[in-house]
Structures are given as C-alpha cells and as structure tokens.
Design a protein around this motif. Structure first.
Motif, mmCIF file in Angstrom:
data_model
loop_
_atom_site.group_PDB
_atom_site.id
_atom_site.type_symbol
_atom_site.label_atom_id
_atom_site.label_comp_id
_atom_site.label_asym_id
_atom_site.label_seq_id
_atom_site.Cartn_x
_atom_site.Cartn_y
_atom_site.Cartn_z
ATOM 1 N N PHE A 274 4.415 -8.717 8.179
ATOM 2 C CA PHE A 274 3.826 -7.379 8.101
ATOM 3 C C PHE A 274 4.913 -6.331 8.350
ATOM 4 O O PHE A 274 5.681 -6.441 9.320
ATOM 5 C CB PHE A 274 2.715 -7.205 9.147
ATOM 6 C CG PHE A 274 1.496 -8.050 8.867
ATOM 7 C CD1 PHE A 274 0.429 -7.540 8.138
ATOM 8 C CD2 PHE A 274 1.409 -9.356 9.347
ATOM 9 C CE1 PHE A 274 -0.680 -8.313 7.887
ATOM 10 C CE2 PHE A 274 0.303 -10.130 9.099
ATOM 11 C CZ PHE A 274 -0.766 -9.619 8.363
ATOM 12 N N ASP A 275 4.979 -5.346 7.483
ATOM 13 C CA ASP A 275 5.888 -4.218 7.662
ATOM 14 C C ASP A 275 5.038 -2.949 7.662
ATOM 15 O O ASP A 275 4.531 -2.518 6.621
ATOM 16 C CB ASP A 275 6.910 -4.181 6.517
ATOM 17 C CG ASP A 275 7.953 -3.083 6.732
ATOM 18 O OD1 ASP A 275 7.855 -2.359 7.759
ATOM 19 O OD2 ASP A 275 8.837 -2.945 5.865
ATOM 20 N N TRP A 276 4.864 -2.397 8.873
ATOM 21 C CA TRP A 276 3.983 -1.220 9.010
ATOM 22 C C TRP A 276 4.784 0.049 8.674
ATOM 23 O O TRP A 276 5.151 0.828 9.534
ATOM 24 C CB TRP A 276 3.420 -1.129 10.427
ATOM 25 C CG TRP A 276 2.695 -2.384 10.837
ATOM 26 C CD1 TRP A 276 3.181 -3.416 11.557
ATOM 27 C CD2 TRP A 276 1.360 -2.697 10.501
ATOM 28 N NE1 TRP A 276 2.237 -4.395 11.715
ATOM 29 C CE2 TRP A 276 1.080 -3.966 11.065
ATOM 30 C CE3 TRP A 276 0.344 -2.058 9.774
ATOM 31 C CZ2 TRP A 276 -0.146 -4.601 10.934
ATOM 32 C CZ3 TRP A 276 -0.886 -2.685 9.660
ATOM 33 C CH2 TRP A 276 -1.114 -3.943 10.220
ATOM 34 N N ARG A 277 5.038 0.260 7.418
ATOM 35 C CA ARG A 277 5.772 1.449 6.975
ATOM 36 C C ARG A 277 4.876 2.680 7.087
ATOM 37 O O ARG A 277 3.648 2.584 6.980
ATOM 38 C CB ARG A 277 6.212 1.298 5.530
ATOM 39 C CG ARG A 277 7.033 0.030 5.254
ATOM 40 C CD ARG A 277 7.324 -0.085 3.772
ATOM 41 N NE ARG A 277 6.082 0.001 3.001
ATOM 42 C CZ ARG A 277 6.020 0.120 1.667
ATOM 43 N NH1 ARG A 277 7.156 0.207 0.992
ATOM 44 N NH2 ARG A 277 4.865 0.180 1.046
ATOM 45 N N GLY B 281 2.724 3.195 4.028
ATOM 46 C CA GLY B 281 1.699 2.198 3.759
ATOM 47 C C GLY B 281 2.138 0.801 4.149
ATOM 48 O O GLY B 281 3.346 0.499 4.232
ATOM 49 N N LEU B 282 1.170 -0.067 4.390
ATOM 50 C CA LEU B 282 1.451 -1.440 4.825
ATOM 51 C C LEU B 282 2.095 -2.249 3.704
ATOM 52 O O LEU B 282 1.679 -2.205 2.549
ATOM 53 C CB LEU B 282 0.151 -2.128 5.263
ATOM 54 C CG LEU B 282 0.235 -3.622 5.555
ATOM 55 C CD1 LEU B 282 1.155 -3.900 6.753
ATOM 56 C CD2 LEU B 282 -1.154 -4.206 5.792
ATOM 57 N N LEU B 283 3.109 -3.019 4.072
ATOM 58 C CA LEU B 283 3.724 -3.983 3.173
ATOM 59 C C LEU B 283 3.572 -5.356 3.817
ATOM 60 O O LEU B 283 4.107 -5.611 4.886
ATOM 61 C CB LEU B 283 5.207 -3.662 2.948
ATOM 62 C CG LEU B 283 5.969 -4.678 2.088
ATOM 63 C CD1 LEU B 283 5.370 -4.762 0.686
ATOM 64 C CD2 LEU B 283 7.449 -4.316 2.025
ATOM 65 N N CYS B 284 2.792 -6.224 3.137
ATOM 66 C CA CYS B 284 2.540 -7.585 3.673
ATOM 67 C C CYS B 284 3.033 -8.604 2.651
ATOM 68 O O CYS B 284 2.789 -8.475 1.446
ATOM 69 C CB CYS B 284 1.055 -7.778 3.943
ATOM 70 S SG CYS B 284 0.643 -9.438 4.551
ATOM 71 N N GLU C 154 0.839 -1.198 0.000
ATOM 72 C CA GLU C 154 0.000 0.000 0.000
ATOM 73 C C GLU C 154 0.877 1.253 0.000
ATOM 74 O O GLU C 154 1.986 1.260 0.557
ATOM 75 C CB GLU C 154 -0.909 0.019 1.235
ATOM 76 C CG GLU C 154 -1.878 -1.150 1.305
ATOM 77 C CD GLU C 154 -2.823 -1.044 2.495
ATOM 78 O OE1 GLU C 154 -3.050 0.100 2.949
ATOM 79 O OE2 GLU C 154 -3.295 -2.107 2.969
ATOM 80 N N SER C 155 0.348 2.329 -0.608
ATOM 81 C CA SER C 155 1.061 3.616 -0.611
ATOM 82 C C SER C 155 0.054 4.737 -0.861
ATOM 83 O O SER C 155 -1.049 4.494 -1.376
ATOM 84 C CB SER C 155 2.146 3.629 -1.691
ATOM 85 O OG SER C 155 1.559 3.462 -2.972
ATOM 86 N N GLY C 156 0.458 5.951 -0.476
ATOM 87 C CA GLY C 156 -0.368 7.122 -0.765
ATOM 88 C C GLY C 156 -1.555 7.305 0.146
ATOM 89 O O GLY C 156 -2.382 8.201 -0.076
ATOM 90 N N GLY C 157 -1.697 6.494 1.149
ATOM 91 C CA GLY C 157 -2.825 6.611 2.056
ATOM 92 C C GLY C 157 -2.460 7.392 3.309
ATOM 93 O O GLY C 157 -1.433 8.082 3.367
ATOM 94 N N PRO C 158 -3.273 7.268 4.340
ATOM 95 C CA PRO C 158 -2.988 7.940 5.610
ATOM 96 C C PRO C 158 -1.671 7.447 6.203
ATOM 97 O O PRO C 158 -1.197 6.353 5.908
ATOM 98 C CB PRO C 158 -4.179 7.553 6.493
ATOM 99 C CG PRO C 158 -5.252 7.161 5.537
ATOM 100 C CD PRO C 158 -4.560 6.568 4.366
ATOM 101 N N LEU C 159 -1.111 8.267 7.067
ATOM 102 C CA LEU C 159 0.127 7.902 7.741
ATOM 103 C C LEU C 159 -0.102 6.644 8.580
ATOM 104 O O LEU C 159 -1.063 6.539 9.313
ATOM 105 C CB LEU C 159 0.607 9.050 8.644
ATOM 106 C CG LEU C 159 1.946 8.834 9.366
ATOM 107 C CD1 LEU C 159 3.092 8.741 8.364
ATOM 108 C CD2 LEU C 159 2.174 9.975 10.361
ATOM 109 N N VAL C 160 0.767 5.675 8.428
ATOM 110 C CA VAL C 160 0.609 4.383 9.090
ATOM 111 C C VAL C 160 1.441 4.352 10.361
ATOM 112 O O VAL C 160 2.622 4.746 10.372
ATOM 113 C CB VAL C 160 1.013 3.228 8.153
ATOM 114 C CG1 VAL C 160 0.956 1.893 8.893
ATOM 115 C CG2 VAL C 160 0.144 3.222 6.922
#
Length: 496
Positions: free
Chosen positions: A455-458, A461-464, A422-428
C-alpha cells in the motif's frame, strides 16, 4: 369311398367292334369314350384326360402305329397307356415296332373278354394310382413350400430379433454367456468379449482364464456363486470388477440362472454381464460432490461467522452494511464458481461483479488479459477487491465524481500482478492504524495465497499492488476445500 372314374378311349373304324369293346368294358364302371378314326382320337385326346387308349392296329388313313407315334410326340401323352388290338398275326418285328411307338400290350382277335377287361382294368387302376400319387406329391410339395416359407419367415424374424438383441446388448454395454456345468464348456457372445477387453481369436474361455481377468479382491465372488449353485440356488446376482489386459478396471454386474435336470442337478448356467463402470464412476463423483458441497457449506458458514464476529463499526447501521457487503461479495464469487462447476473463475468477472453496485460512468479504467483463477485464489481476491472498492467508495477516489480509478493486471511466470491506482479524489492521509478490511486483505493475500500486498498512501490517491502466485505451492494451500476454514483463521488473526 368310390374312386373317381377315369376315361378310356376306344379307337376303331368298325362300329361293331367298338360296340363289342363297350360291352366287354362296361362292367369296369369307367367312362368309355368312342373314336372311329385316328384323327377323331387325336381331337378327343386334346380335349379330354385319357387313362387308357384301346386302338386297332389296322385302320384306313391313319393306322394304329402312326396314331401311337403322333400321340407320343405330345408331352401330355408320353406316358399314356396304349393297348393295340390286331386282327392279324403280327410278326415279332411289328410287335417290336409297336412297343417302340409306346404300346404297353397287344391283344389278338378274337378278343377274350376277361383278358381284355383285366388288362384295361390294370392300366386304369395304375393311372388312378399314379394320379393320386401325383396329387399327394403335389400336396406334399405345397405343404413343404408352405412350411419352408414359414421356416424362412421364422428364421428371418429370429435373425432380426437376434440382431435387435445384439444391438440392444451393444448399446447397453451388455454381454451374454453360457456355461455347460457338466463338460465345462463356455460360450461367450461378442458383447461379453468386448466387456472383458479380449477377442475370441486369442482368448480361450475357461475358468482359469476368466478368473485371471477378475479383480483379485473379487475372485471370491466367482467361488461363492459356484458354491451357491451347488447348494441348489437357481439364480445369482453380484457386482464385481475385471481388469482388462490393458490394465483398465471395469465394474460389472452379473446375473446368472441355472438349468437343472429332473433330479435337480445343475446342467448349465446362463447369464448376462452388464458394464456399469460409468454408473459407478458417476456415483463416486456424486458422493465426492456431496462431500465437497457439505465441506464447502460448513467452511463458508465458518467464514461468514468470522466476518460477522470480527467486523467492527461505531453504529449498527454501519455494522450491518459492512457485514452484508462482505457476505454478498462471498456469495457472488460462489455463484461464479458454481457456474464453472468449481473449476475456477475469470478475474475480469470478479471485478465486474464488484463494479455492479456502482454507477460510476467513466471513472474506472480496466486493462488486462483474461486470467483464469483457481477457486481458492478467486475467493481470496474477491474479498480483497470488495475491501478495496468499499474503502474507495467511502473515503477514496470513488467517493467523488472527480475521482478516477485504474485497475490493471498482468501475468508473468505464473505470477499475477494487480495494480490498483486511485487519483482525483479527496486528499489521502496515511492511516495511523489499519482497519479490519486492510488487515484481512493483507492476511488473506500474503498468508493464504503466499503473495504480497503493498500500500502506498499517496496524497493524490491510494496505490495498491497485489502479487499473487497462480500456482499453489505449499501443502496447506493445495489441500482442496480448506480455503474457507483457513481464511476464517486468517481473519481471526487479522482482528487481533
């Protein structure tokens, strides 16, 4: 009954003699035909059927010998009786000549009426009898031809009927047989040999050889049938198995009927064998399918019950939404698997089904080749993808129009690697504790499928990253039908 009159031809150039012959032969009651010359006699013969010809030897222009020769040359008159009348003493040579010309007798002059009448009568009766025999023979030949045609027609119909029966037997995987109870002789048709997987050229039909082809557990069926017929049973039906020489086991149903004599003793037994292997296999498949459906239904209900019981929410509305979402995800994958007769599901279809509720335009990018998943793997990934989509729509990239989601997958050495970026969304922010969705995803992928979920809570955005083996390796995971129950247990552990 009066006999049909025959025609007697009288040939002489002297009217007085003809009149005398008429008087002598009148009492015979036949038709007397007069000819005063040889040529006139020939004309009469061509127009009239003549039984006996009475002809004078000495006539002008055409004498009796010449007339006889001409008559014999015609095919119709080669067997017509001719009696010569001679007023002179003929020599043996002349008499021999007359016989060669076809004369059957000589009558000298003066004519003895009784003698002439007796001779003509004999030949007239002979002619009548001959004609009657010819008519009878013709009638007999006509009847023989008619009977032959009838038999040929009946034979053709019988042959056609037998061909239709053979075709019907072949199409219906049937065979017929006959067993002489007294002599022990057997007769099998082509269908019977085909069912048993043997040929008439190499297989001798006798009780020992037939029994050798029966399944060991069904040999008693043959003995029971024989015992029943010996007790007076007239018909018998049973199901049995045969083991062909190539090892193929076939299911059959046999129907037999006995023929008995006046004392009730069995003389022969005839029957029909039907190959019902396909029907039996279909019944077995149907039974297994019914059991599998029952098992899957129970496990699906158990899984749904766990989802309902373990889902957490601060509000009723949120609770209902979460439960409905997870159960709908389960229902969607069940639909996909049902369409494939539970053979499996394609990964892209699972993703498309989860994407369907969202109208996201170009926010999502998919990349990966077609991957066929086993039913258990498909169900696990369907629920995992549902949790990822739900979380992203609530809190992640799919919650805003600027967010982007990239899903990619590849297979190497029977290991499926799926990346969710995920990218471009709310701050994670890294969560302080894992929710039910995350815990159930981890539990199902790692414990149920033997894979890994990272799970990488960047901040962007989330990287799973999900790694799932496509080949089931453990006994627990390879048992068919246990997925739903196992998933339910994993969910319960995840909720603890």
């Amino acid at each position: 009954m009066d006999h049909e009159k025959v025609n007697i031809l009288l040939v002489d150039d002297q009217p007085a003699k003809l009149l005398a012959y008429e008087v002598i032969l009148k009492d015979l009651g036949q038709n007397l035909v007069i000819a005063s010359s040889g040529r006139e006699a020939l004309e009469v013969l061509l127009k009239t059927e003549i039984a006996v010809i009475l002809v004078d030897v000495c006539m002008p222009e055409l004498d009796g010998f010449e007339l006889a020769a001409m008559i014999r040359e015609h095919p119709r008159f080669q067997k017509t009786a001719m009696i010569f009348i001679s007023a002179i003493q003929v020599s043996d040579i002349d008499r021999l000549r007359g016989y060669e010309m076809g004369a059957v007798d000589y009558v000298p002059v003066p004519v003895v009426p009784e003698v002439l009448r007796a001779k003509v009568k004999v030949f007239a009766e002979l002619y009548r009898k001959t004609r009657e025999l010819e008519r009878l023979n013709q009638d007999l030949e006509d009847r023989v031809r008619a009977r032959t045609a009838e038999l040929e027609n009946s034979t053709a119909k019988l042959r056609e009927s037998e061909e239709r029966r053979s075709m019907a037997i072949a199409a219906g995987k049937m065979g017929s047989w006959d067993w002489d109870w007294i002599t022990g002789d057997w007769m099998w048709d082509e269908g019977q040999y085909r069912i048993f997987g043997v040929g008439p050229e190499s297989f001798e039909v006798n009780p020992a050889n037939v029994q050798a082809l029966l399944h060991p557990d069904d040999v008693d069926q043959l003995r029971k049938a024989i015992a029943e017929f010996n007790k007076g049973t007239r018909s018998y039906e049973t199901e049995f198995r045969i083991v062909r020489p190539d090892g193929d086991v076939r299911w059959c149903v046999g129907t037999a009927a006995a023929t008995v004599d006046e004392s009730g003793r069995v003389m022969r037994v005839s029957g029909v064998t039907v190959d019902i292997t396909e029907r039996k296999r279909a019944e077995e498949r149907q039974t297994l399918l019914a059991r599998e459906v029952d098992h899957r239904a129970k496990n699906a209900l158990a899984l749904a019950q766990s989802i309902v019981r373990l889902t957490r929410a601060d509000e009723v509305k949120a609770y209902v939404s979460a439960v409905e979402g997870r159960i709908n995800a389960l229902a969607r994958v069940h639909t996909i698997l049902s369409l494939s007769s539970w053979q499996g599901a394609e990964l892209s279809k699972l993703i498309d089904e989860e994407l369907a509720p969202y109208s996201l335009g170009g926010q999502i990018k998919l990349a990966g080749s077609e991957v066929q998943l086993l039913p258990a793997t498909a169900q696990t990934l369907a629920l995992a993808l549902h949790e990822l989509f739900t979380n992203s729509a609530k809190y992640g990239a799919l919650s805003t129009r600027t967010g982007r989601l990239a899903i990619g997958w590849q297979v190497e050495d029977e290991l499926l690697t799926l990346t969710w970026e995920e990218s471009g969304g709310p701050l994670v922010m890294t969560p302080k504790s894992r929710g039910f969705g995350t815990r159930s995803l981890l539990a199902s992928v790692e414990s149920q499928l033997g894979g890994q979920a990272r799970f990488d809570w960047r901040a962007e955005g989330l990287l799973c990253r999900l790694e799932v083996p496509l080949v089931r390796k453990t006994a627990a995971t390879t048992a068919p039908g246990n997925f739903e129950a196992a998933s339910s247990a994993e969910l319960q552990r995840a909720s603890g």
